[in-house]
Design an enzyme around this catalytic site. Structure first.
Site, PDB file in Angstrom:
ATOM      1  N   LYS A  97      15.856  41.843   3.282  1.00  0.00           N
ATOM      2  CA  LYS A  97      14.937  41.038   2.466  1.00  0.00           C
ATOM      3  C   LYS A  97      13.523  41.066   3.049  1.00  0.00           C
ATOM      4  O   LYS A  97      13.349  40.994   4.249  1.00  0.00           O
ATOM      5  CB  LYS A  97      15.428  39.589   2.433  1.00  0.00           C
ATOM      6  CG  LYS A  97      14.537  38.644   1.668  1.00  0.00           C
ATOM      7  CD  LYS A  97      15.099  37.222   1.604  1.00  0.00           C
ATOM      8  CE  LYS A  97      14.709  36.406   2.806  1.00  0.00           C
ATOM      9  NZ  LYS A  97      15.097  35.003   2.716  1.00  0.00           N
ATOM     10  N   GLU A 125       3.150   2.144   2.311  1.00  0.00           N
ATOM     11  CA  GLU A 125       3.704   2.527   3.623  1.00  0.00           C
ATOM     12  C   GLU A 125       5.132   2.005   3.750  1.00  0.00           C
ATOM     13  O   GLU A 125       5.474   0.928   3.252  1.00  0.00           O
ATOM     14  CB  GLU A 125       2.827   1.953   4.744  1.00  0.00           C
ATOM     15  CG  GLU A 125       1.497   2.674   4.846  1.00  0.00           C
ATOM     16  CD  GLU A 125       0.614   2.138   5.966  1.00  0.00           C
ATOM     17  OE1 GLU A 125       0.985   1.154   6.620  1.00  0.00           O
ATOM     18  OE2 GLU A 125      -0.468   2.726   6.153  1.00  0.00           O
ATOM     19  N   GLN A 177       8.841  27.088   9.834  1.00  0.00           N
ATOM     20  CA  GLN A 177       7.547  27.521  10.398  1.00  0.00           C
ATOM     21  C   GLN A 177       7.732  27.474  11.916  1.00  0.00           C
ATOM     22  O   GLN A 177       7.282  26.553  12.606  1.00  0.00           O
ATOM     23  CB  GLN A 177       6.410  26.590   9.930  1.00  0.00           C
ATOM     24  CG  GLN A 177       5.035  26.905  10.518  1.00  0.00           C
ATOM     25  CD  GLN A 177       4.375  28.154   9.949  1.00  0.00           C
ATOM     26  OE1 GLN A 177       4.704  28.607   8.863  1.00  0.00           O
ATOM     27  NE2 GLN A 177       3.457  28.746  10.690  1.00  0.00           N
ATOM     28  N   ASP A 192      19.909  38.183   4.022  1.00  0.00           N
ATOM     29  CA  ASP A 192      18.963  38.834   4.940  1.00  0.00           C
ATOM     30  C   ASP A 192      19.617  38.956   6.313  1.00  0.00           C
ATOM     31  O   ASP A 192      20.685  38.394   6.565  1.00  0.00           O
ATOM     32  CB  ASP A 192      17.626  38.075   5.030  1.00  0.00           C
ATOM     33  CG  ASP A 192      17.804  36.617   5.419  1.00  0.00           C
ATOM     34  OD1 ASP A 192      18.706  36.311   6.208  1.00  0.00           O
ATOM     35  OD2 ASP A 192      17.037  35.776   4.920  1.00  0.00           O
ATOM     36  N   HIS A 221      17.787  26.421  11.677  1.00  0.00           N
ATOM     37  CA  HIS A 221      17.286  27.696  11.156  1.00  0.00           C
ATOM     38  C   HIS A 221      17.059  28.719  12.260  1.00  0.00           C
ATOM     39  O   HIS A 221      17.370  29.907  12.092  1.00  0.00           O
ATOM     40  CB  HIS A 221      16.004  27.462  10.367  1.00  0.00           C
ATOM     41  CG  HIS A 221      15.484  28.714   9.746  1.00  0.00           C
ATOM     42  ND1 HIS A 221      16.184  29.398   8.775  1.00  0.00           N
ATOM     43  CD2 HIS A 221      14.373  29.442   9.989  1.00  0.00           C
ATOM     44  CE1 HIS A 221      15.508  30.473   8.433  1.00  0.00           C
ATOM     45  NE2 HIS A 221      14.409  30.528   9.162  1.00  0.00           N
ATOM     46  N   ASP A 223       0.819  -1.225   0.000  1.00  0.00           N
ATOM     47  CA  ASP A 223       0.000   0.000   0.000  1.00  0.00           C
ATOM     48  C   ASP A 223       0.849   1.271   0.000  1.00  0.00           C
ATOM     49  O   ASP A 223       0.327   2.386   0.067  1.00  0.00           O
ATOM     50  CB  ASP A 223      -0.965   0.008   1.194  1.00  0.00           C
ATOM     51  CG  ASP A 223      -0.248  -0.028   2.528  1.00  0.00           C
ATOM     52  OD1 ASP A 223       1.011  -0.005   2.533  1.00  0.00           O
ATOM     53  OD2 ASP A 223      -0.914  -0.078   3.575  1.00  0.00           O
ATOM     54  N   ARG A 252       9.975  38.882   2.610  1.00  0.00           N
ATOM     55  CA  ARG A 252       9.368  37.716   1.975  1.00  0.00           C
ATOM     56  C   ARG A 252       7.868  37.956   1.821  1.00  0.00           C
ATOM     57  O   ARG A 252       7.194  38.300   2.780  1.00  0.00           O
ATOM     58  CB  ARG A 252       9.646  36.458   2.807  1.00  0.00           C
ATOM     59  CG  ARG A 252       9.063  35.211   2.213  1.00  0.00           C
ATOM     60  CD  ARG A 252       9.558  33.950   2.887  1.00  0.00           C
ATOM     61  NE  ARG A 252      10.922  33.595   2.516  1.00  0.00           N
ATOM     62  CZ  ARG A 252      11.277  33.072   1.340  1.00  0.00           C
ATOM     63  NH1 ARG A 252      10.360  32.853   0.428  1.00  0.00           N
ATOM     64  NH2 ARG A 252      12.532  32.776   1.081  1.00  0.00           N
TER      65      ARG A 252
END
Ligand code: R5P
Length: 281
Positions: A181, A36, A87, A158, A119, A34, A183
């Site tokens: 910069k 997985e 995020q 940036d 990050h 399937d 975004r």
């Protein structure tokens, strides 16, 4: 101690095992009918160093499976590249704090976590294990110094990248600066020209991540219009989605280089020595 890795971090894992003089545990990666994922790792050791760059959702799931397979061992997780780290804030109600979700999930059952040029270091509060970040400024500076450039200007695209670019420049004894910069979306950025003297200079743009290449392309067009002689790009994590590489080359970036936190054709220097140093300590 043994080193084990997901599919996308095998080369870095093998280099690390060699550097530490420890064996690497083999892993068979397959899929169920399937779709997985399934894997079989081992034989394992009481003490495991587990590597996995989460460059895609599939790589993320594979790392979760590998961590589960190592349950019961004393596990150190190395996240050479951590996906979803960008995020790192909620900008509007209903959004996930993706870095928290991923950080919590991956650090369950590990005693320590090592990242490379994460990050945003504030993400560490979401890791359950004891976290440590490795910065590749020394490796980037060495790579630039061997590139034969004449007194390069090291430029961050940036403000967020300016500290890293500044460290690289300091190690090489070069000038450094950064661009302002803004975004607008995942693929669109604009830059306010900063008053800097780039005329006739060899510019090296240094960033933690190159993803779409949009940041670098925008910076490049601005820098050439200000008279820069040549532009190169060096980053730690060469995510390089879609046509990012050709987009940057056609914009006039002469060379695009990255580390082996993501293994790709742009890999020119390795995170292995710095990772080994942290593990030895
Ligand atoms: C953002 O803050 C990062 O440091 C990089 O500048 C960014 O991720 C690069 O993305 P792209 O290559 O898509 O412009």
């Amino acid at each position: 101690m043994k080193v084990v890795s997901t599919e996308r971090s095998q080369v870095l894992a093998a280099r690390l095992a060699e550097c530490l003089h420890v064996p690497i545990a083999p892993v068979k990666y397959t899929r169920f009918p399937d779709g997985e994922q399934y894997l079989e790792a081992g034989p394992l050791d009481d003490q495991m160093v587990i590597l996995g760059s989460t460059t895609s959702d599939a790589a993320f799931v594979q790392l979760l499976l590998l961590l589960d397979a190592c349950e019961g061992c004393d596990n150190t997780l190395i996240l050479p590249y951590m996906g979803y780290a960008r995020q790192d804030k909620k900008f509007k109600p209903g959004e996930p704090l993706s870095a928290r979700a991923v950080g919590r999930a991956l650090s369950t059952g590990v005693s320590s976590v090592i990242t490379v040029n994460i990050h945003e270091p504030a993400i560490f509060e979401y890791f359950k294990g004891n976290p440590h970040n490795v910065c590749l400024s020394k490796e980037v500076a060495l790579y630039i110094s061997e590139s034969g450039l004449n007194n390069p200007l090291v430029l961050a695209p940036d403000k967020g990248a300016s500290r890293f670019a500044g460290e690289v420049a300091k190690k090489g004894g070069w000038d450094s600066d950064y661009l302002e910069k803004t975004r607008h979306s995942g693929e669109s950025v604009t830059m306010e020209p900063k008053s800097m003297e780039v005329k006739g200079r060899d510019v090296v743009i240094v960033d933690d991540i190159i993803s779409t290449g949009g940041t670098l392309v925008t910076a490049t067009s601005m820098l050439y219009s200000q008279g820069a002689r040549s532009i190169q790009a060096v980053c730690v994590h060469g995510v390089l989605i879609g046509g990012a590489y050709s987009r940057m080359r056609s914009a006039g970036i002469r060379n695009v280089s990255s580390s082996d936190t993501i293994e790709s054709v742009t890999t020119r220097f390795s995170a292995v020595a710095s990772l080994a140093d942290v593990l030895k300590k």
